[in-house]
Write a protein that holds these residues in place. Structure first.
Motif, PDB file in Angstrom:
ATOM      1  N   PHE A   1       0.833  -1.199   0.000  1.00  0.00           N
ATOM      2  CA  PHE A   1       0.000   0.000   0.000  1.00  0.00           C
ATOM      3  C   PHE A   1       0.869   1.251   0.000  1.00  0.00           C
ATOM      4  O   PHE A   1       2.010   1.240   0.480  1.00  0.00           O
ATOM      5  N   GLY A   2       0.313   2.345  -0.501  1.00  0.00           N
ATOM      6  CA  GLY A   2       0.944   3.639  -0.331  1.00  0.00           C
ATOM      7  C   GLY A   2       0.849   4.056   1.127  1.00  0.00           C
ATOM      8  O   GLY A   2       0.056   3.510   1.896  1.00  0.00           O
ATOM      9  N   ALA A   3       1.673   5.034   1.517  1.00  0.00           N
ATOM     10  CA  ALA A   3       1.722   5.428   2.930  1.00  0.00           C
ATOM     11  C   ALA A   3       1.747   6.941   3.093  1.00  0.00           C
ATOM     12  O   ALA A   3       2.241   7.663   2.220  1.00  0.00           O
ATOM     13  N   ILE A   4       1.226   7.404   4.229  1.00  0.00           N
ATOM     14  CA  ILE A   4       1.167   8.827   4.542  1.00  0.00           C
ATOM     15  C   ILE A   4       1.631   9.047   5.977  1.00  0.00           C
ATOM     16  O   ILE A   4       1.206   8.320   6.885  1.00  0.00           O
ATOM     17  N   ALA A   5       2.497  10.029   6.184  1.00  0.00           N
ATOM     18  CA  ALA A   5       2.858  10.466   7.525  1.00  0.00           C
ATOM     19  C   ALA A   5       2.105  11.762   7.816  1.00  0.00           C
ATOM     20  O   ALA A   5       1.974  12.624   6.946  1.00  0.00           O
ATOM     21  N   VAL A   6       1.603  11.888   9.069  1.00  0.00           N
ATOM     22  CA  VAL A   6       0.769  13.030   9.450  1.00  0.00           C
ATOM     23  C   VAL A   6       1.335  13.669  10.707  1.00  0.00           C
ATOM     24  O   VAL A   6       1.566  12.992  11.714  1.00  0.00           O
ATOM     25  N   SER A   7       1.542  14.996  10.652  1.00  0.00           N
ATOM     26  CA  SER A   7       2.093  15.739  11.794  1.00  0.00           C
ATOM     27  C   SER A   7       1.021  16.583  12.472  1.00  0.00           C
ATOM     28  O   SER A   7       0.208  17.224  11.802  1.00  0.00           O
ATOM     29  N   PRO A   8       1.048  16.634  13.806  1.00  0.00           N
ATOM     30  CA  PRO A   8       0.166  17.554  14.524  1.00  0.00           C
ATOM     31  C   PRO A   8       0.705  18.982  14.450  1.00  0.00           C
ATOM     32  O   PRO A   8       1.764  19.236  13.868  1.00  0.00           O
TER      33      PRO A   8
ATOM     34  N   ILE B   1       2.243  10.994  13.846  1.00  0.00           N
ATOM     35  CA  ILE B   1       3.468  11.093  14.643  1.00  0.00           C
ATOM     36  C   ILE B   1       3.361  12.145  15.749  1.00  0.00           C
ATOM     37  O   ILE B   1       2.546  13.073  15.684  1.00  0.00           O
ATOM     38  N   ASP B   2       4.180  11.965  16.757  1.00  0.00           N
ATOM     39  CA  ASP B   2       4.497  13.030  17.700  1.00  0.00           C
ATOM     40  C   ASP B   2       5.790  13.676  17.232  1.00  0.00           C
ATOM     41  O   ASP B   2       6.651  13.012  16.622  1.00  0.00           O
ATOM     42  N   THR B   3       5.934  14.954  17.511  1.00  0.00           N
ATOM     43  CA  THR B   3       7.164  15.651  17.155  1.00  0.00           C
ATOM     44  C   THR B   3       8.150  15.592  18.329  1.00  0.00           C
ATOM     45  O   THR B   3       7.786  15.228  19.450  1.00  0.00           O
ATOM     46  N   ASN B   4       9.386  15.954  18.060  1.00  0.00           N
ATOM     47  CA  ASN B   4      10.415  15.880  19.111  1.00  0.00           C
ATOM     48  C   ASN B   4      10.028  16.729  20.315  1.00  0.00           C
ATOM     49  O   ASN B   4      10.190  16.317  21.463  1.00  0.00           O
ATOM     50  N   THR B   5       9.540  17.939  20.053  1.00  0.00           N
ATOM     51  CA  THR B   5       8.933  18.773  21.093  1.00  0.00           C
ATOM     52  C   THR B   5       7.676  19.384  20.504  1.00  0.00           C
ATOM     53  O   THR B   5       7.553  19.523  19.276  1.00  0.00           O
ATOM     54  N   THR B   6       6.739  19.739  21.341  1.00  0.00           N
ATOM     55  CA  THR B   6       5.485  20.303  20.842  1.00  0.00           C
ATOM     56  C   THR B   6       5.665  21.710  20.284  1.00  0.00           C
ATOM     57  O   THR B   6       4.755  22.236  19.641  1.00  0.00           O
ATOM     58  N   LEU B   7       6.842  22.314  20.497  1.00  0.00           N
ATOM     59  CA  LEU B   7       7.084  23.677  20.035  1.00  0.00           C
ATOM     60  C   LEU B   7       7.864  23.730  18.726  1.00  0.00           C
ATOM     61  O   LEU B   7       8.203  24.820  18.252  1.00  0.00           O
TER      62      LEU B   7
ATOM     63  N   ASP C   1      11.145  17.966   8.395  1.00  0.00           N
ATOM     64  CA  ASP C   1      12.212  16.966   8.523  1.00  0.00           C
ATOM     65  C   ASP C   1      11.712  15.729   9.267  1.00  0.00           C
ATOM     66  O   ASP C   1      12.084  14.591   8.931  1.00  0.00           O
ATOM     67  N   GLN C   2      10.885  15.947  10.271  1.00  0.00           N
ATOM     68  CA  GLN C   2      10.394  14.829  11.069  1.00  0.00           C
ATOM     69  C   GLN C   2       9.398  13.962  10.291  1.00  0.00           C
ATOM     70  O   GLN C   2       9.367  12.738  10.462  1.00  0.00           O
ATOM     71  N   LEU C   3       8.593  14.585   9.442  1.00  0.00           N
ATOM     72  CA  LEU C   3       7.706  13.798   8.580  1.00  0.00           C
ATOM     73  C   LEU C   3       8.515  12.876   7.671  1.00  0.00           C
ATOM     74  O   LEU C   3       8.170  11.705   7.483  1.00  0.00           O
TER      75      LEU C   3
END
Length: 311
Positions: A103-110, A136-142, A150-152
């Protein structure tokens, strides 16, 4: 007395032989047809799937793309921040069956100050339509948009190379989504990795409002009541700066706010699913929901885009 057959008649023995040969020919033709049908049945979607090997799931309808769940049963697995590098871990949602292949894939950032829980509804909703989805969660919320971009990409690399579901993912068919600063990060990720097949910023926020270098089909989703990332200073400039040759769309939600993407939303889902299917899976069956351009409605304040799509 010897019986003579009328001129032109066929002897009973000859007639039996001819009927036998006819049955043999018909049987051979039937067997060939059955074999051809069997071969097509082994390919998801039959002959059409042979033209597009990435097509997944039954033919879509308006009700199927608006539904809370698609045709695939899903499972999920948690990824600890301690086991990854470059992002803060998250949750992978994926179709349970492997019968249709990868399947294709998607990453989603808050967004800013938020956690993956704020965009978690997208996980099972998109996965049940035939995608692997990594919220995903990010390294820090800020973290700012460039960092979120980069994180995605780090999350997609983990998903395709190290995750427990990597064998279910086609690494050549990837996309990104994100809310607020995560939406700004979506644009950053698409700029840094042109091979991405789709990008969808949701009420995106980024101080950089010009993106003429993007080569990834992009759907910008804004909200008419957004006071944090107003469409006039964010989503509309994002869209207007995209190259004219790019497959692109601008969807402005009516009666919506900056935080509308944080809860289950049918309009966001139906057009996101259609965009992701159209460009990650190259599934032209979904073109009908994007072209001709959707009209303004009770849930759409404005919709712009290029039709028909070129890629």
């Amino acid at each position: 007395m010897q019986q003579h057959l009328p001129s032109g008649d066929i002897s009973p023995r000859h007639h039996r032989v001819s009927k036998s040969r006819s049955r043999t020919v018909k049987g051979a033709l039937a067997a060939a047809a059955a074999t051809a049908g069997l071969l097509l049945s082994l390919i998801p979607g039959g002959a059409q799937a042979a033209d597009n090997p990435y097509e997944r799931g039954p033919a879509p309808t308006r009700s199927s793309i608006e539904a809370l769940r698609g045709p695939y049963a899903t499972s999920q697995t948690s990824v600890s921040s301690l086991s990854v590098r470059g992002f803060g871990g998250g949750t992978i949602y994926y179709p349970t069956s492997t019968a249709d292949g990868t399947f294709g894939a998607i990453a989603v950032s808050p967004g800013f100050t938020a956690y993956q829980s704020s965009i978690a509804w997208l996980g099972p909703r998109l996965a049940s339509q035939g995608f692997v989805v990594f919220t995903i969660d990010t390294n820090t919320t800020l973290d700012q948009p460039a960092s979120r971009g980069d994180q995605l990409l780090a999350a997609l690399d983990y998903l395709t190379q190290q995750s427990s579901v990597r064998s279910r993912v086609d690494a050549s068919r990837l996309g990104v989504m994100g809310h607020s600063m995560g939406g700004g990060g979506t644009l950053e990720a698409a700029k840094d990795r042109p091979s991405l097949q789709a990008a969808i910023p949701l009420t995106g926020w980024n101080l950089d409002t010009t993106w003429p270098e993007l080569k990834t089909p992009t759907m910008v989703i804004g909200a008419d009541g957004d006071t944090i990332a107003p469409v006039l200073t964010h989503s509309k400039p994002f869209y207007n700066s995209l190259p004219g040759s790019l497959d692109k769309a601008y969807l402005e939600l009516r009666g919506a706010t900056h935080f509308t993407p944080n809860t289950s939303d049918t309009t966001i889902a139906k057009y996101s699913i259609s965009w992701l299917k159209r460009f990650i899976d190259n599934d032209t069956r979904y073109e009908q929901f994007l072209c001709p351009l959707p009209s303004a409605s009770l849930t759409i304040a404005e919709y712009r885009g290029n039709c028909p799509h070129t890629s």
